[in-house]
Write an enzyme that holds these catalytic residues in place. Sequence first.
Site, PDB file in Angstrom:
ATOM      1  CE  LYS A  14      -1.966  -1.184   3.894  1.00 14.36           C
ATOM      2  NZ  LYS A  14      -1.268  -2.462   4.161  1.00 14.36           N
ATOM      3  NE  ARG A  88      -4.268  -1.359  10.066  1.00 14.18           N
ATOM      4  CZ  ARG A  88      -3.207  -0.755   9.542  1.00 14.18           C
ATOM      5  NH1 ARG A  88      -3.272   0.466   9.107  1.00 14.18           N
ATOM      6  NH2 ARG A  88      -2.071  -1.412   9.423  1.00 14.18           N
ATOM      7  NE  ARG A 127       7.503  -2.175   6.234  1.00 13.72           N
ATOM      8  CZ  ARG A 127       6.176  -2.165   6.311  1.00 13.72           C
ATOM      9  NH1 ARG A 127       5.444  -1.757   5.288  1.00 13.72           N
ATOM     10  NH2 ARG A 127       5.578  -2.590   7.395  1.00 13.72           N
ATOM     11  NE  ARG A 161       6.217   0.042  10.339  1.00  7.47           N
ATOM     12  CZ  ARG A 161       5.054  -0.130   9.715  1.00  7.47           C
ATOM     13  NH1 ARG A 161       4.899   0.307   8.469  1.00  7.47           N
ATOM     14  NH2 ARG A 161       4.061  -0.732  10.312  1.00  7.47           N
ATOM     15  NE  ARG A 172       2.187  -4.579  11.412  1.00  4.03           N
ATOM     16  CZ  ARG A 172       3.340  -4.366  10.769  1.00  4.03           C
ATOM     17  NH1 ARG A 172       4.481  -4.842  11.241  1.00  4.03           N
ATOM     18  NH2 ARG A 172       3.348  -3.697   9.649  1.00  4.03           N
TER      19      ARG A 172
HETATM   20  P1  ADP Z   1       2.316  -1.795   3.221  1.00  2.12           P
HETATM   21  O1  ADP Z   1       2.320  -0.281   3.138  1.00  2.12           O
HETATM   22  O2  ADP Z   1       1.108  -2.406   2.566  1.00  2.12           O
HETATM   23  O3  ADP Z   1       2.519  -2.304   4.618  1.00  2.12           O
HETATM   24  P2  ADP Z   1       4.867  -1.574   1.762  1.00  2.12           P
HETATM   25  O4  ADP Z   1       4.470  -0.774   0.572  1.00  2.12           O
HETATM   26  O5  ADP Z   1       5.640  -0.873   2.836  1.00  2.12           O
HETATM   27  O6  ADP Z   1       3.560  -2.322   2.389  1.00  2.12           O
HETATM   28  O7  ADP Z   1       5.700  -2.845   1.249  1.00  2.12           O
HETATM   29  C1  ADP Z   1       6.322  -3.744   2.163  1.00  2.12           C
HETATM   30  C2  ADP Z   1       7.730  -4.110   1.668  1.00  2.12           C
HETATM   31  O8  ADP Z   1       7.616  -4.894   0.479  1.00  2.12           O
HETATM   32  C3  ADP Z   1       8.578  -2.889   1.311  1.00  2.12           C
HETATM   33  O9  ADP Z   1       9.917  -3.143   1.749  1.00  2.12           O
HETATM   34  C4  ADP Z   1       8.503  -2.789  -0.216  1.00  2.12           C
HETATM   35  O10 ADP Z   1       9.715  -2.307  -0.772  1.00  2.12           O
HETATM   36  C5  ADP Z   1       8.250  -4.242  -0.636  1.00  2.12           C
HETATM   37  N1  ADP Z   1       7.301  -4.350  -1.756  1.00  2.12           N
HETATM   38  C6  ADP Z   1       6.193  -3.579  -1.978  1.00  2.12           C
HETATM   39  N2  ADP Z   1       5.539  -3.979  -3.095  1.00  2.12           N
HETATM   40  C7  ADP Z   1       6.241  -5.038  -3.572  1.00  2.12           C
HETATM   41  C8  ADP Z   1       6.089  -5.900  -4.726  1.00  2.12           C
HETATM   42  N3  ADP Z   1       5.058  -5.754  -5.575  1.00  2.12           N
HETATM   43  N4  ADP Z   1       7.002  -6.886  -4.896  1.00  2.12           N
HETATM   44  C9  ADP Z   1       8.039  -7.034  -4.030  1.00  2.12           C
HETATM   45  N5  ADP Z   1       8.249  -6.253  -2.942  1.00  2.12           N
HETATM   46  C10 ADP Z   1       7.369  -5.271  -2.710  1.00  2.12           C
HETATM   47  P1  AMP Z   2       0.882   0.581   9.155  1.00  2.00           P
HETATM   48  O1  AMP Z   2       1.949   1.619   9.022  1.00  2.00           O
HETATM   49  O2  AMP Z   2      -0.319   0.849   8.315  1.00  2.00           O
HETATM   50  O3  AMP Z   2       1.425  -0.824   8.980  1.00  2.00           O
HETATM   51  O4  AMP Z   2       0.371   0.686  10.671  1.00  2.00           O
HETATM   52  C1  AMP Z   2       1.239   0.430  11.764  1.00  2.00           C
HETATM   53  C2  AMP Z   2       0.427   0.287  13.057  1.00  2.00           C
HETATM   54  O5  AMP Z   2      -0.250   1.523  13.354  1.00  2.00           O
HETATM   55  C3  AMP Z   2      -0.693  -0.763  13.017  1.00  2.00           C
HETATM   56  O6  AMP Z   2      -0.215  -2.068  13.319  1.00  2.00           O
HETATM   57  C4  AMP Z   2      -1.642  -0.218  14.092  1.00  2.00           C
HETATM   58  O7  AMP Z   2      -1.153  -0.483  15.417  1.00  2.00           O
HETATM   59  C5  AMP Z   2      -1.548   1.281  13.885  1.00  2.00           C
HETATM   60  N1  AMP Z   2      -2.537   1.772  12.878  1.00  2.00           N
HETATM   61  C6  AMP Z   2      -2.270   2.335  11.667  1.00  2.00           C
HETATM   62  N2  AMP Z   2      -3.408   2.677  11.034  1.00  2.00           N
HETATM   63  C7  AMP Z   2      -4.418   2.295  11.855  1.00  2.00           C
HETATM   64  C8  AMP Z   2      -5.836   2.357  11.752  1.00  2.00           C
HETATM   65  N3  AMP Z   2      -6.458   2.864  10.656  1.00  2.00           N
HETATM   66  N4  AMP Z   2      -6.573   1.866  12.794  1.00  2.00           N
HETATM   67  C9  AMP Z   2      -5.988   1.375  13.890  1.00  2.00           C
HETATM   68  N5  AMP Z   2      -4.656   1.269  14.052  1.00  2.00           N
HETATM   69  C10 AMP Z   2      -3.876   1.734  13.046  1.00  2.00           C
END
Ligand code: ADP
Ligand code: AMP
Length: 217
Positions: A14, A88, A127, A161, A172
């Site tokens: 995302k 969420r 990541r 993170r 999660r």
């Molecule tokens: P989200 O925001 O849904 O938690 P991220 O965009 O941060 O996910 O992606 C998680 C990890 O996977 C990051 O390190 C990113 O570089 C990698 N990633 C994202 N999309 C892809 C993809 N299509 N193929 C391989 N790796 C990806």
């Molecule tokens: P994310 O960066 O989206 O992976 O979110 C990291 C953490 O933040 C999650 O595991 C939750 O603890 C909190 N969080 C982020 N967005 C939300 C949301 N919309 N509702 C509740 N908790 C959230």
Amino acid sequence: MMNIILLGPPGAGKGTQAARLQAERGMIQLSTGDMLREAVAAGTPVGLEAKAVMERGELVSDAIVSALIGERLDAASTSGAIFDGFPRTQAQAEALDLLLNERGRSLDYVIELDVDEEALVERITGRFSCVKCGTGYHDRFKQPRVKGICDACGSTDFCRRPDDNEQTVRTRMAEYRAKTAPILPYYEQRRLVRHVDGMAPVDEVAAQVSVTLDGEA
Ligand code: ADP
Ligand code: AMP
């Protein structure tokens, strides 16, 4: 001016796709995860309340995240908004509708990134990001072009993170399955949901998202 939700479990891509849309279309990424991490870093009351919950991988309260989105929504009024990691829960989905309605806006698409959960653990544990500008990287899928130097800003400082460990990832994922996946029908009945293959390489996912936004705009 579009308002879209990127929906998918942690690690689905995302944030990666939101950053692309922001760069390519000037839309504004509204990530509640980023907002909460900022609040934690700044030590605000919201941050103090959210920190331990986030470290456990559980969800922060609906009231807190809905308020954060409300505060930022007006900044994305002319360029369009990408909701990343929000809503969420069903309560958040309803809060978002209200916030948009109050501003005479509505949702255009809910793009679901379809992914294989087992692959997500590797995505999340690999990541990392640039401390200075936030650009995201991955140990295996997206290293900086020059090792140790951020492509975007040249910084040599990177971070991971605290919640990107295997144990928290499992919590999660369970939160996603129990509370977030069940909101899909709410959007399906309004015919807003579009599916994209989140297992494809990043550029291909971006292309599929683009086709969705342009093809039907
Ligand atoms: P989200 O925001 O849904 O938690 P991220 O965009 O941060 O996910 O992606 C998680 C990890 O996977 C990051 O390190 C990113 O570089 C990698 N990633 C994202 N999309 C892809 C993809 N299509 N193929 C391989 N790796 C990806
Ligand atoms: P994310 O960066 O989206 O992976 O979110 C990291 C953490 O933040 C999650 O595991 C939750 O603890 C909190 N969080 C982020 N967005 C939300 C949301 N919309 N509702 C509740 N908790 C959230």
